[in-house]
Design a protein around this motif. Sequence first.
Motif, PDB file in Angstrom:
ATOM      1  N   ALA A   1      -5.673  -2.717  -6.328  1.00  0.00           N
ATOM      2  CA  ALA A   1      -5.481  -1.266  -6.475  1.00  0.00           C
ATOM      3  C   ALA A   1      -4.229  -0.965  -7.290  1.00  0.00           C
ATOM      4  CB  ALA A   1      -5.385  -0.604  -5.098  1.00  0.00           C
ATOM      5  N   LEU A   2      -3.163  -1.710  -7.011  1.00  0.00           N
ATOM      6  CA  LEU A   2      -1.919  -1.539  -7.765  1.00  0.00           C
ATOM      7  C   LEU A   2      -2.149  -1.803  -9.249  1.00  0.00           C
ATOM      8  CD1 LEU A   2       1.602  -2.774  -6.758  1.00  0.00           C
ATOM      9  CD2 LEU A   2       0.734  -3.255  -9.026  1.00  0.00           C
ATOM     10  N   GLY A   3      -2.850  -2.887  -9.555  1.00  0.00           N
ATOM     11  CA  GLY A   3      -3.094  -3.233 -10.953  1.00  0.00           C
ATOM     12  C   GLY A   3      -3.893  -2.169 -11.681  1.00  0.00           C
ATOM     13  N   ILE A   4      -4.959  -1.687 -11.039  1.00  0.00           N
ATOM     14  CA  ILE A   4      -5.798  -0.653 -11.664  1.00  0.00           C
ATOM     15  C   ILE A   4      -4.994   0.613 -11.909  1.00  0.00           C
ATOM     16  CG2 ILE A   4      -7.765   0.886 -11.280  1.00  0.00           C
ATOM     17  CD1 ILE A   4      -9.082  -1.440  -9.742  1.00  0.00           C
ATOM     18  N   LEU A   5      -4.239   1.035 -10.897  1.00  0.00           N
ATOM     19  CA  LEU A   5      -3.512   2.297 -10.995  1.00  0.00           C
ATOM     20  C   LEU A   5      -2.328   2.225 -11.950  1.00  0.00           C
ATOM     21  CD1 LEU A   5      -3.614   3.377  -7.237  1.00  0.00           C
ATOM     22  CD2 LEU A   5      -4.748   4.523  -9.162  1.00  0.00           C
ATOM     23  N   VAL A   6      -1.574   1.123 -11.897  1.00  0.00           N
ATOM     24  CA  VAL A   6      -0.405   1.039 -12.778  1.00  0.00           C
ATOM     25  C   VAL A   6      -0.850   0.929 -14.234  1.00  0.00           C
ATOM     26  CG1 VAL A   6      -0.017  -1.475 -12.867  1.00  0.00           C
ATOM     27  CG2 VAL A   6       1.931   0.080 -12.899  1.00  0.00           C
ATOM     28  N   GLY A   7      -1.948   0.202 -14.479  1.00  0.00           N
ATOM     29  CA  GLY A   7      -2.465   0.113 -15.841  1.00  0.00           C
ATOM     30  C   GLY A   7      -2.932   1.455 -16.357  1.00  0.00           C
ATOM     31  N   PHE A   8      -3.676   2.172 -15.520  1.00  0.00           N
ATOM     32  CA  PHE A   8      -4.170   3.492 -15.909  1.00  0.00           C
ATOM     33  C   PHE A   8      -3.019   4.475 -16.087  1.00  0.00           C
ATOM     34  CE2 PHE A   8      -5.433   7.790 -14.625  1.00  0.00           C
ATOM     35  CZ  PHE A   8      -6.447   8.054 -15.537  1.00  0.00           C
ATOM     36  N   ASN A   9      -2.158   4.561 -15.088  1.00  0.00           N
ATOM     37  CA  ASN A   9      -1.102   5.573 -15.087  1.00  0.00           C
ATOM     38  C   ASN A   9      -0.090   5.396 -16.212  1.00  0.00           C
ATOM     39  OD1 ASN A   9      -2.282   6.418 -12.712  1.00  0.00           O
ATOM     40  ND2 ASN A   9      -0.414   6.360 -11.511  1.00  0.00           N
ATOM     41  N   GLU A  10       0.521   4.220 -16.251  1.00  0.00           N
ATOM     42  CA  GLU A  10       1.644   4.038 -17.168  1.00  0.00           C
ATOM     43  C   GLU A  10       1.198   4.001 -18.620  1.00  0.00           C
ATOM     44  OE1 GLU A  10       4.176   0.864 -15.861  1.00  0.00           O
ATOM     45  OE2 GLU A  10       4.563   1.814 -13.921  1.00  0.00           O
ATOM     46  N   GLU A  11      -0.011   3.498 -18.857  1.00  0.00           N
ATOM     47  CA  GLU A  11      -0.514   3.531 -20.229  1.00  0.00           C
ATOM     48  C   GLU A  11      -0.945   4.932 -20.640  1.00  0.00           C
ATOM     49  OE1 GLU A  11      -0.269   1.071 -22.503  1.00  0.00           O
ATOM     50  OE2 GLU A  11       0.905   0.197 -20.859  1.00  0.00           O
ATOM     51  N   LEU A  12      -1.680   5.614 -19.765  1.00  0.00           N
ATOM     52  CA  LEU A  12      -2.112   6.973 -20.106  1.00  0.00           C
ATOM     53  C   LEU A  12      -0.906   7.886 -20.307  1.00  0.00           C
ATOM     54  CD1 LEU A  12      -4.354   9.069 -20.516  1.00  0.00           C
ATOM     55  CD2 LEU A  12      -4.328   9.470 -18.039  1.00  0.00           C
ATOM     56  N   MET A  13       0.123   7.705 -19.482  1.00  0.00           N
ATOM     57  CA  MET A  13       1.292   8.570 -19.590  1.00  0.00           C
ATOM     58  C   MET A  13       2.096   8.274 -20.859  1.00  0.00           C
ATOM     59  SD  MET A  13       4.789   9.000 -19.087  1.00  0.00           S
ATOM     60  CE  MET A  13       5.406   7.699 -18.005  1.00  0.00           C
ATOM     61  N   THR A  14       2.521   6.995 -21.042  1.00  0.00           N
ATOM     62  CA  THR A  14       3.441   6.710 -22.147  1.00  0.00           C
ATOM     63  C   THR A  14       2.729   6.507 -23.481  1.00  0.00           C
ATOM     64  OG1 THR A  14       3.446   4.390 -21.459  1.00  0.00           O
ATOM     65  CG2 THR A  14       5.286   5.726 -20.748  1.00  0.00           C
ATOM     66  N   ARG A  15       1.756   5.612 -23.506  1.00  0.00           N
ATOM     67  CA  ARG A  15       1.086   5.313 -24.777  1.00  0.00           C
ATOM     68  C   ARG A  15      -0.200   6.102 -24.941  1.00  0.00           C
ATOM     69  NH1 ARG A  15       4.479   1.517 -23.668  1.00  0.00           N
ATOM     70  NH2 ARG A  15       3.384   0.968 -21.738  1.00  0.00           N
ATOM     71  N   GLY A  16      -0.352   7.156 -24.104  1.00  0.00           N
ATOM     72  CA  GLY A  16      -1.466   8.069 -24.222  1.00  0.00           C
ATOM     73  C   GLY A  16      -0.972   9.485 -24.472  1.00  0.00           C
ATOM     74  N   LEU A  17      -0.537  10.158 -23.414  1.00  0.00           N
ATOM     75  CA  LEU A  17      -0.121  11.558 -23.523  1.00  0.00           C
ATOM     76  C   LEU A  17       1.197  11.719 -24.277  1.00  0.00           C
ATOM     77  CD1 LEU A  17      -1.020  12.755 -19.907  1.00  0.00           C
ATOM     78  CD2 LEU A  17      -2.374  12.979 -21.994  1.00  0.00           C
ATOM     79  N   VAL A  18       2.205  10.920 -23.918  1.00  0.00           N
ATOM     80  CA  VAL A  18       3.499  11.019 -24.609  1.00  0.00           C
ATOM     81  C   VAL A  18       3.333  10.681 -26.091  1.00  0.00           C
ATOM     82  CG1 VAL A  18       5.791   9.972 -24.809  1.00  0.00           C
ATOM     83  CG2 VAL A  18       4.910  10.623 -22.559  1.00  0.00           C
TER      84      VAL A  18
ATOM     85  N   TRP B   1       0.836  -1.206   0.000  1.00  0.00           N
ATOM     86  CA  TRP B   1       0.000   0.000   0.000  1.00  0.00           C
ATOM     87  C   TRP B   1       0.871   1.257   0.000  1.00  0.00           C
ATOM     88  CZ3 TRP B   1      -4.873   0.387  -1.226  1.00  0.00           C
ATOM     89  CH2 TRP B   1      -5.763  -0.651  -0.977  1.00  0.00           C
ATOM     90  N   LYS B   2       1.823   1.309   0.923  1.00  0.00           N
ATOM     91  CA  LYS B   2       2.641   2.513   1.093  1.00  0.00           C
ATOM     92  C   LYS B   2       3.658   2.694  -0.024  1.00  0.00           C
ATOM     93  CE  LYS B   2       4.253   3.476   5.150  1.00  0.00           C
ATOM     94  NZ  LYS B   2       4.970   3.325   6.451  1.00  0.00           N
ATOM     95  N   GLY B   3       4.232   1.592  -0.500  1.00  0.00           N
ATOM     96  CA  GLY B   3       5.324   1.701  -1.459  1.00  0.00           C
ATOM     97  C   GLY B   3       4.917   1.688  -2.909  1.00  0.00           C
ATOM     98  N   ALA B   4       3.679   1.223  -3.208  1.00  0.00           N
ATOM     99  CA  ALA B   4       3.321   1.090  -4.624  1.00  0.00           C
ATOM    100  C   ALA B   4       1.929   1.594  -4.971  1.00  0.00           C
ATOM    101  CB  ALA B   4       3.435  -0.375  -5.052  1.00  0.00           C
ATOM    102  N   VAL B   5       1.108   1.881  -3.970  1.00  0.00           N
ATOM    103  CA  VAL B   5      -0.256   2.337  -4.265  1.00  0.00           C
ATOM    104  C   VAL B   5      -0.407   3.837  -4.037  1.00  0.00           C
ATOM    105  CG1 VAL B   5      -2.704   2.100  -3.667  1.00  0.00           C
ATOM    106  CG2 VAL B   5      -1.240   0.068  -3.741  1.00  0.00           C
TER     107      VAL B   5
END
Length: 259
Positions: free
Chosen positions: A115-132, A43-47
């Motif tokens: 929670a980690l799965g939902i957030l990492v999927g949303f974040n890293e995809e939206l950032m790299t293969r979305g906005l970038v 929770w603290k280190g990855a969420v």
Amino acid sequence: MRIHPRLWMGFVIWAGYVVVIFLVTKLMGVPYTRIGATAEETWKGAVVDLAVAAVLLAITTSLLGWWRPALFERKRSHHKWPIFVPIVMLLVAFANLVNTDWSKFDASFIFALVALGILVGFNEELMTRGLVLTAFRSRLPEGWVWFISSVLFGGMHLVNAALGAPIGSTLVQVLMAFASGTAFYIVRRVTGSLIWAMLLHGLWDVSVFAVGHASVGPAIANILAPVVGLLALAVVYWVITGTDEKPVDVGASEARLAA
């Protein structure tokens, strides 16, 4: 779009995301090697860091007005058959889940992984293969868009070394992330939506953390993961060829402004 994409914006968004992840994780005080060891440390280190970054990414995307180009292709790939690579990746993720001793996870740990799965999927995809990707398409041919965005996706994992991960395993992770990022790119191009890439990415990370914490047998999936990456690199050409996904006609827009 509220703000026209520019190449430099992609690098700024990427750097901002990496800095936020690093600073928040550092503040939480959990070394990278302890993430996935217990529910509390996960929770603290990855969420927490991902949750903060998710809010900032959503705000950034809204301010830019880039939700549509970040999430959807104007035209899908002419070649659909490369989707077999992400399908193999999906099967490997399921193999990880089957190879996990779930009795070693309490409810809090399972919720942390979800929670980690939902957030990492949303974040890293939206950032790299979305906005970038949207920013890069304003100037670069699609081949370079794929390559540089995938390099940045791999490179962002170098921050793990600064958070306590061994440098050797981190470099391997960087290479694997470049290859797996290519598989997620294939999902976007073939399906026409980044959402499917988000779901696959999230499931993949959950399966990796789960089997890493409580494996019940030989890590066959660890052997197959590099194979999936190599397959993605081998077929990505066919989802790039013929692509014309520039989100705006930047040259025409600048000509109108100059007039």
